[in-house]
Scaffold this motif. Structure first.
Motif, PDB file in Angstrom:
ATOM      1  N   ILE A 239       0.865  -1.189   0.000  1.00  0.00           N
ATOM      2  CA  ILE A 239       0.000   0.000   0.000  1.00  0.00           C
ATOM      3  C   ILE A 239       0.893   1.227   0.000  1.00  0.00           C
ATOM      4  O   ILE A 239       1.830   1.317   0.798  1.00  0.00           O
ATOM      5  N   ALA A 240       0.625   2.163  -0.920  1.00  0.00           N
ATOM      6  CA  ALA A 240       1.360   3.428  -0.958  1.00  0.00           C
ATOM      7  C   ALA A 240       0.412   4.536  -0.516  1.00  0.00           C
ATOM      8  O   ALA A 240      -0.668   4.693  -1.092  1.00  0.00           O
ATOM      9  N   CYS A 241       0.822   5.291   0.512  1.00  0.00           N
ATOM     10  CA  CYS A 241      -0.036   6.341   1.081  1.00  0.00           C
ATOM     11  C   CYS A 241       0.673   7.690   0.969  1.00  0.00           C
ATOM     12  O   CYS A 241       1.868   7.775   1.279  1.00  0.00           O
ATOM     13  N   SER A 242      -0.075   8.708   0.578  1.00  0.00           N
ATOM     14  CA  SER A 242       0.515  10.045   0.519  1.00  0.00           C
ATOM     15  C   SER A 242      -0.590  11.088   0.452  1.00  0.00           C
ATOM     16  O   SER A 242      -1.662  10.837  -0.107  1.00  0.00           O
ATOM     17  N   ASP A 243      -0.302  12.273   0.991  1.00  0.00           N
ATOM     18  CA  ASP A 243      -1.213  13.400   0.791  1.00  0.00           C
ATOM     19  C   ASP A 243      -0.830  14.170  -0.462  1.00  0.00           C
ATOM     20  O   ASP A 243      -1.682  14.748  -1.118  1.00  0.00           O
ATOM     21  N   GLY A 244       0.456  14.169  -0.792  1.00  0.00           N
ATOM     22  CA  GLY A 244       0.957  15.040  -1.853  1.00  0.00           C
ATOM     23  C   GLY A 244       1.007  14.404  -3.218  1.00  0.00           C
ATOM     24  O   GLY A 244       0.861  15.090  -4.233  1.00  0.00           O
ATOM     25  N   VAL A 245       1.245  13.091  -3.288  1.00  0.00           N
ATOM     26  CA  VAL A 245       1.363  12.455  -4.610  1.00  0.00           C
ATOM     27  C   VAL A 245       0.479  11.210  -4.678  1.00  0.00           C
ATOM     28  O   VAL A 245       0.154  10.619  -3.646  1.00  0.00           O
ATOM     29  N   ASP A 246       0.118  10.856  -5.908  1.00  0.00           N
ATOM     30  CA  ASP A 246      -0.636   9.625  -6.128  1.00  0.00           C
ATOM     31  C   ASP A 246       0.316   8.648  -6.826  1.00  0.00           C
ATOM     32  O   ASP A 246       0.548   8.751  -8.035  1.00  0.00           O
ATOM     33  N   VAL A 247       0.867   7.719  -6.044  1.00  0.00           N
ATOM     34  CA  VAL A 247       1.911   6.828  -6.570  1.00  0.00           C
ATOM     35  C   VAL A 247       1.393   5.995  -7.746  1.00  0.00           C
ATOM     36  O   VAL A 247       2.153   5.659  -8.669  1.00  0.00           O
ATOM     37  N   ALA A 248       0.090   5.699  -7.757  1.00  0.00           N
ATOM     38  CA  ALA A 248      -0.471   4.884  -8.848  1.00  0.00           C
ATOM     39  C   ALA A 248      -0.337   5.601 -10.194  1.00  0.00           C
ATOM     40  O   ALA A 248      -0.268   4.957 -11.241  1.00  0.00           O
ATOM     41  N   SER A 249      -0.335   6.934 -10.175  1.00  0.00           N
ATOM     42  CA  SER A 249      -0.397   7.692 -11.444  1.00  0.00           C
ATOM     43  C   SER A 249       0.931   8.304 -11.851  1.00  0.00           C
ATOM     44  O   SER A 249       0.934   9.248 -12.647  1.00  0.00           O
ATOM     45  N   THR A 250       2.033   7.818 -11.337  1.00  0.00           N
ATOM     46  CA  THR A 250       3.324   8.389 -11.755  1.00  0.00           C
ATOM     47  C   THR A 250       3.478   8.241 -13.273  1.00  0.00           C
ATOM     48  O   THR A 250       3.174   7.190 -13.840  1.00  0.00           O
TER      49      THR A 250
END
Ligand code: SAM
Length: 296
Positions: A239-250
């Motif tokens: 699971i990748a969690c972030s407020d600033g980036v969406d790791v799925a959409s790199t």
């Protein structure tokens, strides 16, 4: 090839009615530390394996599938020089993957079990491949729970490479709302918290869904991703969690540039693999959308 009865077997039990048996060619070590039971084995198909409390942690043949997936999608999404924290990660392969990135300034690894780290250095040196000696590595033997409560540094990426949060595991106290707050407080604004997050076969995705549900209230983007890990005989999730980036959409071009910037060659992860990691089957998406139990 000798017959089945010639071998001793390491049997991993997934459920009372599901087993996977590996023939043992050699047992390098079998014992108990104050925290867990440890075995280092060699099997014909997967080579050397680390087993903690009866669960396969990684194998020589396919550990790169697990470690490249855990580290690189998160690292590819952050900008510039990075400070990284690994919770757990005993074998040193997560540290190795992080330090392949020349822009990493420092990588702190906190593992509770010094014996697992020493056994990994002795029997599984291919996993860390010199990372423990890298001047950017800071290795702390201690409880990640205590570390995260006392530490005041900031990190671009925090990686949880802990054993699964089962009630009798030393990692269990790291899965609750208090700790999610502590981890968030250590992350820079665009930082990423990435976790190894259990199995997601159709028959065993409940723990993963519980982890994802528990993290969702704390981060804007909580993205599950997974791949099959043959040595685990399971689809394994992160699971990748972030407020600033969406790791799925790199952006794929950014991923390819990042992969090219690493020291040495990847074996598993690139922009095409990234797309496949984040493409989830319908049954899993449905499970993730449901309400249910959370780590409180
Ligand atoms: N690939 C993995 C799996 O399949 O579960 C995880 C790999 S790594 C070997 C897990 C590490 O987490 C172990 O070395 C264990 O000592 C460490 N660990 C467990 N609880 C911990 C805690 N509270 N603080 C720091 N390290 C911990």
């Amino acid at each position: 090839m000798p017959k089945t009865e010639h071998y001793q077997w390491y049997t991993e039990q997934f459920a009372p009615t599901e087993l996977h048996a590996h023939a043992i060619e050699e047992t390098y070590y079998a014992g108990r530390t104050p925290f867990q039971s440890v075995a280092v084995l060699r099997t014909p198909v997967f080579g050397k394996m680390l087993v903690l409390d009866g669960d396969t942690q990684s194998s020589e043949a396919d550990e790169k599938i697990y470690h490249e997936s855990l580290v690189h999608p998160a690292m590819a999404s952050v900008d510039g020089r990075a400070d990284v924290l690994i919770m757990g990660g005993g074998e040193g392969a997560t540290l190795r993957e992080v330090l392949r990135n020349p822009l990493v300034r420092r990588c702190t690894m906190v593992d509770i079990d010094g014996e697992v780290v020493e056994l990994s250095k002795k029997y599984l040196p291919e996993w860390s491949s010199g990372a423990f000696e890298d001047s950017r590595a800071r290795v702390i033997i201690g409880d990640a729970l205590r570390f995260i409560k006392e530490d005041r540094d900031s990190y671009d990426v925090v990686i949880s490479d802990l054993t699964e949060p089962l009630p009798d595991s030393p990692s269990f106290p790291l899965f609750n709302v208090d700790v999610f707050h502590d981890i968030k407080a250590r992350l820079v604004p665009n930082g990423v918290y990435v976790l190894q997050a259990s199995t997601v076969g159709f028959q065993n995705m409940a723990l993963h869904a519980k982890m994802a549900r528990s993290l969702r209230p704390h981060f804007t983007n909580v993205r599950s991703f997974y791949t099959h890990v043959p040595a685990f005989d399971n689809d394994w999730a992160f699971i990748a969690c972030s407020d600033g980036v969406d790791v799925a959409s790199t952006d794929p071009a950014r991923i390819d540039m990042y992969v090219r910037s690493l020291r040495g060659e990847n074996w598993f992860y690139d922009a095409e693999t990234h797309r496949r990691l984040f493409a989830l089957p319908l049954y899993l998406r449905r499970e993730l959308a449901k309400d249910g139990e959370v780590f409180a």
